[in-house]
Motif scaffolding. Structure first.
Motif, PDB file in Angstrom:
ATOM      1  N   MET A  70       0.778  -1.315   0.157  1.00  0.00           N
ATOM      2  CA  MET A  70       0.091  -0.122  -0.080  1.00  0.00           C
ATOM      3  C   MET A  70       0.999   1.319   0.029  1.00  0.00           C
ATOM      4  O   MET A  70       0.443   2.240  -0.753  1.00  0.00           O
ATOM      5  CB  MET A  70      -0.894  -0.141   1.333  1.00  0.00           C
ATOM      6  N   ARG A  71       1.983   1.155   0.643  1.00  0.00           N
ATOM      7  CA  ARG A  71       2.855   2.388   0.721  1.00  0.00           C
ATOM      8  C   ARG A  71       3.295   2.693  -0.573  1.00  0.00           C
ATOM      9  O   ARG A  71       3.343   3.867  -0.872  1.00  0.00           O
ATOM     10  CB  ARG A  71       4.144   1.884   1.624  1.00  0.00           C
ATOM     11  N   ASP A  72       3.786   1.746  -1.605  1.00  0.00           N
ATOM     12  CA  ASP A  72       4.465   1.946  -2.737  1.00  0.00           C
ATOM     13  C   ASP A  72       3.310   2.346  -3.775  1.00  0.00           C
ATOM     14  O   ASP A  72       3.507   3.447  -4.442  1.00  0.00           O
ATOM     15  CB  ASP A  72       5.372   0.942  -3.031  1.00  0.00           C
ATOM     16  N   LEU A  73       2.371   1.773  -3.801  1.00  0.00           N
ATOM     17  CA  LEU A  73       1.357   1.950  -4.692  1.00  0.00           C
ATOM     18  C   LEU A  73       0.761   3.423  -4.504  1.00  0.00           C
ATOM     19  O   LEU A  73       0.460   4.064  -5.297  1.00  0.00           O
ATOM     20  CB  LEU A  73      -0.111   0.936  -4.528  1.00  0.00           C
ATOM     21  N   GLY A  74       0.745   3.692  -3.062  1.00  0.00           N
ATOM     22  CA  GLY A  74       0.019   5.164  -2.695  1.00  0.00           C
ATOM     23  C   GLY A  74       0.796   6.155  -3.322  1.00  0.00           C
ATOM     24  O   GLY A  74       0.400   7.221  -3.417  1.00  0.00           O
ATOM     25  N   MET A  75       2.232   6.077  -3.073  1.00  0.00           N
ATOM     26  CA  MET A  75       3.173   7.034  -3.387  1.00  0.00           C
ATOM     27  C   MET A  75       2.846   7.242  -5.207  1.00  0.00           C
ATOM     28  O   MET A  75       2.788   8.468  -5.404  1.00  0.00           O
ATOM     29  CB  MET A  75       4.533   6.783  -3.246  1.00  0.00           C
ATOM     30  N   PHE A  76       2.945   6.269  -5.756  1.00  0.00           N
ATOM     31  CA  PHE A  76       2.511   6.736  -7.191  1.00  0.00           C
ATOM     32  C   PHE A  76       1.225   7.159  -7.591  1.00  0.00           C
ATOM     33  O   PHE A  76       1.135   8.025  -8.428  1.00  0.00           O
ATOM     34  CB  PHE A  76       2.868   5.382  -8.170  1.00  0.00           C
ATOM     35  N   LEU A  77       0.144   6.536  -6.919  1.00  0.00           N
ATOM     36  CA  LEU A  77      -1.043   7.125  -7.172  1.00  0.00           C
ATOM     37  C   LEU A  77      -1.138   8.735  -6.822  1.00  0.00           C
ATOM     38  O   LEU A  77      -1.782   9.660  -7.342  1.00  0.00           O
ATOM     39  CB  LEU A  77      -2.086   6.624  -6.416  1.00  0.00           C
ATOM     40  N   GLY A  78      -0.451   9.051  -5.412  1.00  0.00           N
ATOM     41  CA  GLY A  78      -0.401  10.480  -5.370  1.00  0.00           C
ATOM     42  C   GLY A  78       0.407  11.434  -5.957  1.00  0.00           C
ATOM     43  O   GLY A  78       0.040  12.664  -6.442  1.00  0.00           O
TER      44      GLY A  78
END
Length: 373
Positions: free
Chosen positions: A71-79
């Motif tokens: 979730m941490r890494d996917l979230g960084m890209f989505l943001g």
């Protein structure tokens, strides 16, 4: 979900494990993300997400810690995608069921939070950053340094919420809580010294915008998700607050760890510590202190705690005023939804409450007169 889940996620041991994990093999892509953001390269960011999204079968094999790291890494890209304009999930629709499953597995919202961005973020060469600027690293560290103290502080607040305000141990526990809260003052001082309002307002703030997942609008990682407000709830805010702050707390709760959500629900339904102190003094403060010698030390300890909170909130307000000045800001409110006016109101409420601890004597009518209008 039970408290065990939060302990697994929030403990120092579990945090260290999460930081080390890279279940999506995203280390190199996360480093490249800084360059893609510098050039506003949305196609490259979208392609990166498509390459990272695991299947639901793969997620089923993840440990709890791996779910957090994913979730941490996917979230960084989505943001990052949202920072440059588009709503990210429609561009990579296959990410939505994965986000929902990761949220379900961890009992958290189905996107990244301030915990992912700071506490569960690797340090050193693997640190995930939107910009790579040293100022961003200082901001992340300023939040990372306070979470262990807040975890300890919240457990102390739970003990205080169930303790007799006249018990001699009450003042000792309160001073222990104050020592943990003081780290937030050190944290805000680090930000003042190393992060310019211009950098935050112009370069970083845009990465913390809300995104929509499965029809639900979710806030980005935000300082508002650092739960000093939860200590407020236990100490004074459960029954001495105002509607705008109460609504802000309700909006912030979903982004908390499961254990902290439990504490919020519990404290919302019982009298605050300050209210119990005032009631213990009653209409005859001198008589109350003669009968209960522990009252005065308890009142003085609570006053010290609230002074530290006021110092932190005052400095935070000063930073916010600069970062959200009309001539500088790109957004009217913080990424957690709080306006500068709300921050000012919270400072005023805390000061009013501190007055109750310095002069807790008097009738219920006198106490009501001291409450904010």
């Amino acid at each position: 979900m039970t408290r065990t889940l939060e302990i697994e996620l929030g403990s120092s041991i579990r945090t260290a494990v999460i930081r080390e994990l890279d279940p999506l093999a995203a280390d190199a892509l996360c480093f490249d993300m800084r360059r893609h953001n510098e050039h506003a390269d949305v196609p490259a960011l979208v392609a990166a997400v498509r390459g990272l999204v695991p299947s639901l079968d793969e997620v089923a094999g993840y440990s709890l810690e791996a779910c957090v790291a994913a979730m941490r890494d996917l979230g960084m890209f989505l943001g990052s995608i949202k920072r440059h304009g588009p709503e990210p999930v429609p561009l990579v629709p296959e990410v939505q069921p994965v986000l929902l499953e990761l949220g379900r597995r961890t009992d958290m919202v189905p996107r990244d939070t301030v915990h992912h961005y700071t506490t569960w973020n690797p340090t050193g060469g693997r640190q995930r950053m939107y910009t790579g600027d040293i100022q961003e690293a200082y901001l992340q560290e300023s939040v990372r340094m306070v979470f262990p103290h807040l975890r300890e502080g919240l457990e102390l607040a739970e003990r205080l919420s169930g303790s007799d305000v006249a018990d001699p141990k009450f003042a000792v526990l309160t001073d222990e809580l104050t020592a943990h809260v003081e780290t937030m003052v050190s944290s805000i001082d680090m930000v003042v010294a190393n992060v310019s309002p211009e950098f935050f307002a112009r370069d970083l703030r845009a990465y913390f915008e809300e995104i929509t997942v499965d029809g639900r609008v979710l806030l980005g990682p935000a300082a508002a998700q650092v739960p000093l407000w939860l200590i407020d709830q236990a100490i004074w805010a459960s029954d001495n607050s105002e509607p705008e702050y109460e609504q802000f707390l309700r909006d912030s709760v979903p982004y908390s760890l499961p254990r902290w959500r439990e504490l919020y629900d519990h404290w919302t339904g019982i009298p605050s510590v300050v209210t119990r102190l005032v009631e213990a003094y009653g209409d005859d403060p001198d008589g109350a202190e003669r009968r209960m010698p522990g009252l005065r030390p308890s009142a003085e300890a609570l006053s010290r705690l609230l002074r530290v909170i006021i110092v932190f909130r005052g400095r935070h307000l000063g930073i916010a005023r600069k970062a959200y000045d009309a001539d500088l800001r790109l957004y009217p409110v913080g990424s957690g939804g709080a306006s500068v006016d709300l921050l000012r109101q919270i400072v005023d409420l805390t000061r009013t409450t501190a007055q109750l601890t310095r002069r807790p004597a008097g009738s219920a009518a006198a106490r009501a007169e001291r409450r904010p209008a």
